[in-house]
Each structure stands twice: as structure tokens, then as C-alpha cells.
Scaffold this active site. Structure first.
Site, PDB file in Angstrom:
ATOM      1  N   LYS A 204       0.816  -1.214   0.000  1.00  0.00           N
ATOM      2  CA  LYS A 204       0.000   0.000   0.000  1.00  0.00           C
ATOM      3  C   LYS A 204       0.851   1.268   0.000  1.00  0.00           C
ATOM      4  O   LYS A 204       2.020   1.258   0.384  1.00  0.00           O
ATOM      5  CB  LYS A 204      -0.965  -0.019   1.190  1.00  0.00           C
ATOM      6  CG  LYS A 204      -2.132  -0.975   0.887  1.00  0.00           C
ATOM      7  CD  LYS A 204      -3.257  -0.896   1.863  1.00  0.00           C
ATOM      8  CE  LYS A 204      -4.361  -1.846   1.383  1.00  0.00           C
ATOM      9  NZ  LYS A 204      -5.383  -2.043   2.411  1.00  0.00           N
ATOM     10  N   ARG A 238      -3.543 -10.099   4.797  1.00  0.00           N
ATOM     11  CA  ARG A 238      -3.878 -10.111   3.376  1.00  0.00           C
ATOM     12  C   ARG A 238      -2.664  -9.586   2.601  1.00  0.00           C
ATOM     13  O   ARG A 238      -2.287  -8.428   2.759  1.00  0.00           O
ATOM     14  CB  ARG A 238      -5.106  -9.222   3.153  1.00  0.00           C
ATOM     15  CG  ARG A 238      -5.603  -9.166   1.722  1.00  0.00           C
ATOM     16  CD  ARG A 238      -6.818  -8.232   1.657  1.00  0.00           C
ATOM     17  NE  ARG A 238      -7.362  -8.131   0.319  1.00  0.00           N
ATOM     18  CZ  ARG A 238      -6.877  -7.339  -0.626  1.00  0.00           C
ATOM     19  NH1 ARG A 238      -5.833  -6.571  -0.379  1.00  0.00           N
ATOM     20  NH2 ARG A 238      -7.435  -7.302  -1.818  1.00  0.00           N
TER      21      ARG A 238
HETATM   22  C1  7PJ Z   1      -8.038  -4.480   1.813  1.00  0.00           C
HETATM   23  C2  7PJ Z   1      -9.084  -5.280   1.353  1.00  0.00           C
HETATM   24  C3  7PJ Z   1      -7.744  -4.465   3.215  1.00  0.00           C
HETATM   25  C4  7PJ Z   1      -9.534  -6.044   3.480  1.00  0.00           C
HETATM   26  C5  7PJ Z   1      -8.194  -4.202  -0.310  1.00  0.00           C
HETATM   27  C6  7PJ Z   1      -5.253  -2.973  -1.879  1.00  0.00           C
HETATM   28  C7  7PJ Z   1      -6.612  -2.424  -1.822  1.00  0.00           C
HETATM   29  N1  7PJ Z   1      -9.821  -6.072   2.166  1.00  0.00           N
HETATM   30  N2  7PJ Z   1      -9.163  -5.094   0.010  1.00  0.00           N
HETATM   31  N3  7PJ Z   1      -8.530  -5.269   3.995  1.00  0.00           N
HETATM   32  N4  7PJ Z   1      -7.499  -3.827   0.762  1.00  0.00           N
HETATM   33  N5  7PJ Z   1     -10.256  -6.805   4.324  1.00  0.00           N
HETATM   34  O1  7PJ Z   1      -5.024  -4.180  -1.715  1.00  0.00           O
HETATM   35  O2  7PJ Z   1      -4.336  -2.124  -2.097  1.00  0.00           O
HETATM   36  O3  7PJ Z   1      -6.866  -3.766   3.734  1.00  0.00           O
HETATM   37  S1  7PJ Z   1      -7.950  -3.625  -1.932  1.00  0.00           S
END
Ligand code: 7PJ
Length: 259
Positions: A204, A238
């Protein structure tokens, strides 16, 4: 949790079939790397991104979920749309990861009868298109905590039991670098909500702001952030780089003799 984006490549004319194949192949690679949960997403929620319509999102994610349904890893659907949740569950998804915390009308109903399906409730201030414009909090940890506590109460009142729920402070979703750092530093305070904490920081922009590295060159800072999140109480991370993250966390597990 490994990220699997199903978004058509605007530089190739391979169309939907090609993007389905590419996503399934990527997922297979993450399985080989030892992933526990595959998070399938058909709509980008990156800052500034526009939303995708329901039919298009279904066309992207359902064939991928179907193709992965006979593997032995869990499949999560990254969506905020009730109909996408329903069809993804039918196709074999056992987790709903909603950056909007089931706030869309009909979202709670889409998951509540599916007793075997886990739900991740994420905090986001604003909506992806404008969320990074001028995020503001009185006290970011307390504000995010109040929101998540409220969502947990609403879920349980609707009949979604606590065992099915996961929370996520939503790094980068309507937050400045300072807000994100404050949340990471104080992640352990969310343990009092008594449900597993999921954290997504991988690649990020908050990490790019710290190191100056471009998005495809943020592996080391992503691993450092993942390790800090686990030390501070996160149970699910994640990530894009499953193998590298698992190897780094294996050292933490060995030292602390935890699983
Ligand atoms: C997240 C997500 C996160 C959860 C994305 C990216 C943006 N789902 N989906 N938590 N981020 N639960 O991966 O840069 O931080 S999309």
C-alpha cells in the site's frame, strides 16, 4: 490470505477468458506457496478507482471461484455487492470480505443464513473514489473502534454469530500516513472486541510514502508491516507475496512457539 485480482488487462485483447485463466493460474501459484485463504476481487477499491457494475463483477469473479472450488484452500469473495456475495457463496466461497462492512442494503440478508460463511467487516471512511481527499478523525483508534464495535453489534442482532465475524481497521481506506501508523501501533487495542483481526497493508501507498519505492517494489516494507501487525495481534494477513510473508512469519512463530 493471498490477493487474487480479476481485472481485465487493458493492454491485451484476450478478454474475459484470458483474465479468468490468468487469475486461476495466479491462485494456483499462491496455493503452491502455501496460502490459506484466496481473496478473489473483481472490483478495484484502490484510492480514486471507479466502481464496476454488478454484471461485470459477476462475470469476472464467478468463473474463477468455480475453478477454485475443488481446491482445499478457503475462497473469500472481496465485494460489497449483495448479489455478488450470494452467487460467490453458491459457487463455493466460504468467506465474504467486505470493505464496506455489509453496509449496502441487502448485504446482511445475503450472508446471514449462510452459517458456514465467515464475514470480514472493514472500516472505511468515505468511498474509494474520494476517500483519500481529506480524511479526518477525532481519535483514529477510538473512531475506528467505535465503528467496528457498532457493526459487530448490528451483525449479532441480525443473527450473524460472533464465531463468523472478523474485523479489519482498513489500512489506507480514508486514512493519512499518520492515521495508518497510529492504527498499526495500537492494533492490540482491537483485541478487546474479541474477534480475529485481519490486516491488509501489502504494497500500500503508506509503505511507499515511507520508503519511496514504487508499488511493485514494496516487498520488504510489506513483510515488515505484516510482522508488526502479527506481533500486535493480527490473525489474518492479506498479502500479495505469500511465500515471502510466510517465511518471515515462520521465524516469529518459531521464536514465540505459537501457531
Ligand atoms: C483491503 C481489502 C484491506 C480487506 C483491499 C489494496 C486495496 N480487504 N481489500 N482489507 N485492501 N479486508 O489491496 O491495495 O486492507 S484492496
Amino acid at each position: 490470505m493471498g490477493v487474487v485480482n480479476v481485472t481485465p488487462d487493458s493492454f491485451s485483447d484476450g478478454g474475459l477468458y484470458a483474465s479468468t485463466n490468468k487469475a486461476v493460474q495466479h491462485a494456483q501459484r499462491l496455493i503452491d506457496d502455501g496460502v490459506d485463504i484466496l481473496d478473489i476481487g473483481g472490483e478495484s477499491t484502490r484510492p480514486g478507482s471507479e466502481s464496476v457494475n454488478e454484471a461485470e463483477e459477476l462475470n469476472r469473479v464467478i468463473p474463477v471461484i468455480q475453478a477454485l472450488s475443488d481446491t482445499n484452500v478457503a475462497v473469500s469473495i472481496d465485494t460489497s455487492k449483495p448479489e455478488v456475495m450470494r452467487q460467490a457463496i453458491k459457487a463455493g466461497a466460504t468467506m465474504v470480505n467486505d470493505v464496506n462492512a455489509l453496509r449496502a442494503p441487502g448485504a446482511i440478508e445475503a450472508v446471514k443464513e449462510e452459517c458456514h460463511v465467515l464475514v470480514c467487516l472493514m472500516h472505511m471512511q468515505g468511498e474509494p473514489r474520494r476517500m483519500q481527499k481529506n480524511p479526518q478523525y477525532t481519535d483514529v483508534v477510538a473512531d475506528v473502534m467505535d465503528f467496528l464495535r457498532q457493526r459487530l453489534t448490528i451483525m449479532q442482532a441480525a443473527g450473524i454469530t460472533k464465531e463468523r465475524l472478523i474485523i479489519d481497521p482498513g489500512f489506507g481506506f480514508g486514512k493519512t500516513l499518520d492515521h495508518n501508523l497510529e492504527l498499526l501501533r495500537n492494533l492490540d487495542r482491537f483485541l478487546c472486541l474479541d474477534v480475529p483481526i485481519l490486516v491488509g497493508i501489502s504494497r500500500k501507498s503508506m509503505l511507499g510514502t515511507i520508503t519511496g519505492n514504487a508499488v511493485d517494489h514494496r516487498r520488504y516494507e510489506s513483510i515488515a508491516a505484516a510482522l508488526l501487525a502479527v506481533i500486535n495481534g493480527a490473525k489474518i494477513i492479506r498479502v500479495h507475496d505469500v511465500k515471502a510473508t510466510k517465511d518471515a512469519l515462520a521465524v516469529y512463530v518459531a521464536v514465540n512457539d505459537v501457531v
